[in-house]
Design an enzyme around this catalytic site. Sequence first.
Site, short mmCIF file in Angstrom:
data_model
loop_
_atom_site.label_atom_id
_atom_site.label_comp_id
_atom_site.label_asym_id
_atom_site.label_seq_id
_atom_site.Cartn_x
_atom_site.Cartn_y
_atom_site.Cartn_z
CG LEU A 176 34.56 49.16 -16.48
CD1 LEU A 176 35.31 50.29 -15.79
CD2 LEU A 176 34.01 49.62 -17.81
CB CYS A 177 35.59 41.99 -16.89
SG CYS A 177 36.13 41.63 -15.22
CG HIS A 178 40.24 43.63 -20.58
ND1 HIS A 178 40.43 44.15 -19.32
CD2 HIS A 178 40.66 44.57 -21.44
CE1 HIS A 178 40.96 45.37 -19.43
NE2 HIS A 178 41.10 45.65 -20.70
CG ASP A 188 17.61 28.45 -7.52
OD1 ASP A 188 16.55 29.03 -7.23
OD2 ASP A 188 17.69 27.64 -8.46
CG MET A 222 37.53 40.96 -11.74
SD MET A 222 37.04 41.34 -10.03
CE MET A 222 35.27 41.10 -10.09
CD GLU A 223 37.98 36.51 -15.70
OE1 GLU A 223 38.75 36.91 -14.79
OE2 GLU A 223 37.76 37.16 -16.73
#
Lengths: 156, 156, 156, 156, 156, 156
Positions: D75-77, D126, D111-112
């Site tokens: 739901l992130c723009h 990794d 969020m970014e």
Amino acid sequence: MSGFTHIDETGAARMVDVSAKDVSARTATATGKVLLSAEAVALLRSGEVPKGDALGTARIAGIMGAKRTPDLIPLCHPIALHGVKVDLAVTDDGVEITARVKTADRTGVEMEALTAVSVAALALIDMVKAVDPAAVITDVRVEEKTGGKTGVWTRP
Amino acid sequence: MSGFTHIDETGAARMVDVSAKDVSARTATATGKVLLSAEAVALLRSGEVPKGDALGTARIAGIMGAKRTPDLIPLCHPIALHGVKVDLAVTDDGVEITARVKTADRTGVEMEALTAVSVAALALIDMVKAVDPAAVITDVRVEEKTGGKTGVWTRP
Amino acid sequence: MSGFTHIDETGAARMVDVSAKDVSARTATATGKVLLSAEAVALLRSGEVPKGDALGTARIAGIMGAKRTPDLIPLCHPIALHGVKVDLAVTDDGVEITARVKTADRTGVEMEALTAVSVAALALIDMVKAVDPAAVITDVRVEEKTGGKTGVWTRP
Amino acid sequence: MSGFTHIDETGAARMVDVSAKDVSARTATATGKVLLSAEAVALLRSGEVPKGDALGTARIAGIMGAKRTPDLIPLCHPIALHGVKVDLAVTDDGVEITARVKTADRTGVEMEALTAVSVAALALIDMVKAVDPAAVITDVRVEEKTGGKTGVWTRP
Amino acid sequence: MSGFTHIDETGAARMVDVSAKDVSARTATATGKVLLSAEAVALLRSGEVPKGDALGTARIAGIMGAKRTPDLIPLCHPIALHGVKVDLAVTDDGVEITARVKTADRTGVEMEALTAVSVAALALIDMVKAVDPAAVITDVRVEEKTGGKTGVWTRP
Amino acid sequence: MSGFTHIDETGAARMVDVSAKDVSARTATATGKVLLSAEAVALLRSGEVPKGDALGTARIAGIMGAKRTPDLIPLCHPIALHGVKVDLAVTDDGVEITARVKTADRTGVEMEALTAVSVAALALIDMVKAVDPAAVITDVRVEEKTGGKTGVWTRP
């Protein structure tokens, strides 16, 4: 041209059927160059590119680019990649890039190797473009290809 | 090297802050060539490349490639693209590619133009590689850039 | 550091060659937690998160995230994924996430499991961040790994 | 549950309408840690991680991860990103990661920033997982957020 | 609904485990239609769609769409695709689209065929929408499926 | 055809230049149907689809699909999306899907709305295909479009 309105077999792009091809070990090596100004070469050699470590960034971009090949090239098959190595060597007139790709699948990996070189070259230009807006990518080509029905191909 | 363990400003790749830059109309034109065998050129001219319409596929790949630039180039900003045009012209020794990109945003679009040319070139090679495994991408470079603080830049 | 200008084997990131590894059944289980406020936990329990069904959205995001692992992690091999399961359990102080990934390929899938947990956790935070801006992702780790040359690994 | 069969407003995930929000300068800072074994820390400090330059790779992965946020978080723009910076500091028990993100757009960028930290952490694991299969990602959280209607938010 | 708060087996979406399924040759054929105005049909037939070659662009989009299936469909397995063919035939009331997909892997490819048809249809609409804003995609469906445990399935 | 060898304006696909268009509030609503067997409808109504919550998964897929529009549709501009809402309503013969998309940018969002409906429909089929292999997507079309130079368009 008839290909677009009549849609017969001729002229219509398609991802060719490789299901009858053998799964075999295949490799491809591609190379290319980025021609740079003396100033840009000096900054690469001293590790002082203002935007950050240009060669390391280009190397990572090249490896990730190899994985994006089927996303970028319309008719490339999505295949497994078993090894990707991208090397960059600073020379007096720029940077030489070599990509080696391995797989054990049904298609050759020369497009993956060429894509790795191209994306590494683009990323390198992005890192130095503030210093050298006239950089040029040149001589991007397959050097060698092994495996599959055609066996070893070496650039003549 | 200190850049990796001490993480100071120097040497650490970052996406530079462009929030203070103006939103202005910007364009970039890049060109490049794919050198091909006479046989491949003849097939392109007659529209008989076995894998399908090579020039149309390359053109679409180039336009889509421009949109993937921030996915491919680690430090490129994701920006709006307001127009992308990719032209391919068959010549006696291959194909000349021109990409023109427009935006009204905070960064130049020369990387988008270079990426469009490179991806179109890669897609073209993919279409003809069965016929000409020795194709070469060359002379990929920015020709002109307009807009932004630096204004017009033309290749010297 | 020499790794960037001389480009020797040491220090240059590469996708290691796994073509000699066996195709074998492999699994990995990873877990993690999102620590949340009492208010956010209550909303999750009553299914009244204003932005929509948070747990279902996070679960889907985690599964899709597992598939994006080679796009996100520079040196991860693109491999087949044969099963992905992401579970979320609401506890008194947040949400516990478990991801189980299976494949029959040449590399382990612990990165896919860790990525599934991380992306599910990020998506969960996105759903509740208006209610709880202080959410924390913690204890993301591999619990168990089976298959391949090393066999079973269990967190000590 | 009614949310799935009757599809009323409650319970159905949606990307909320932000078109009425101001375009304003916004920043977010997120941090996180990767807990590592003493052996892995020593290899990072000496720059001898067998798979290649782990910190540089993680930094690039984090920056690229920030750009993939709307692809990963349902739901992130999709928004413009005007600057992304990811720093990694080796400590005695692992690596501390900090991501700073700037934009001038209609939604916050926390969020970014969280995604940049998470992807950098995953990429770091990794790189060292052959040496330290028990690495743990912990304490991924927003530290500060500025801009928008709510102004400055600092972790309490 | 219990599925979201208690997270039992029922109701929680997951990518089902196919590791026990056979690697076998599998094909799927899907079809669909785009209903268009007489004016749009005439432009397609004369090759004069103002935005460019609509059928060629839709065909490429369909093939590339097939490759993006696991990115788009949350629970689809990422699998190898060995052949993709997308045909478009202009009829009096629109365009008929057929996609044929082949693989030799552990899951069927009907979702890939349906996705190829849908994306080709969307791309076609994008090409003609300035001329015909009322275009409709209809009758997108699997026609035939072969391979795997269930063998041949033909639409009743 | 001349379009491919002479590369004139006619016939060459391009992303049209929208930089002169106004940034204005724009919306689009698209709808579509998935026709299903009585058995599949019953399972959707009782929430007992074996693969998991079908409607929730389709809704998320539709929203994420809207964001992927410029990746899928070759000539679509990458634009900001300010709101996306996907609703699914179970009826006696299947599921009706409605997508509403808002932006404040230079192009309309009808392709985003159509893509959201199509991807939601594909994801729904993927969830129920084991139960109903004959599902059909139909009547995918724009219902209404507002904003921009052309103002309000409603399906005649």
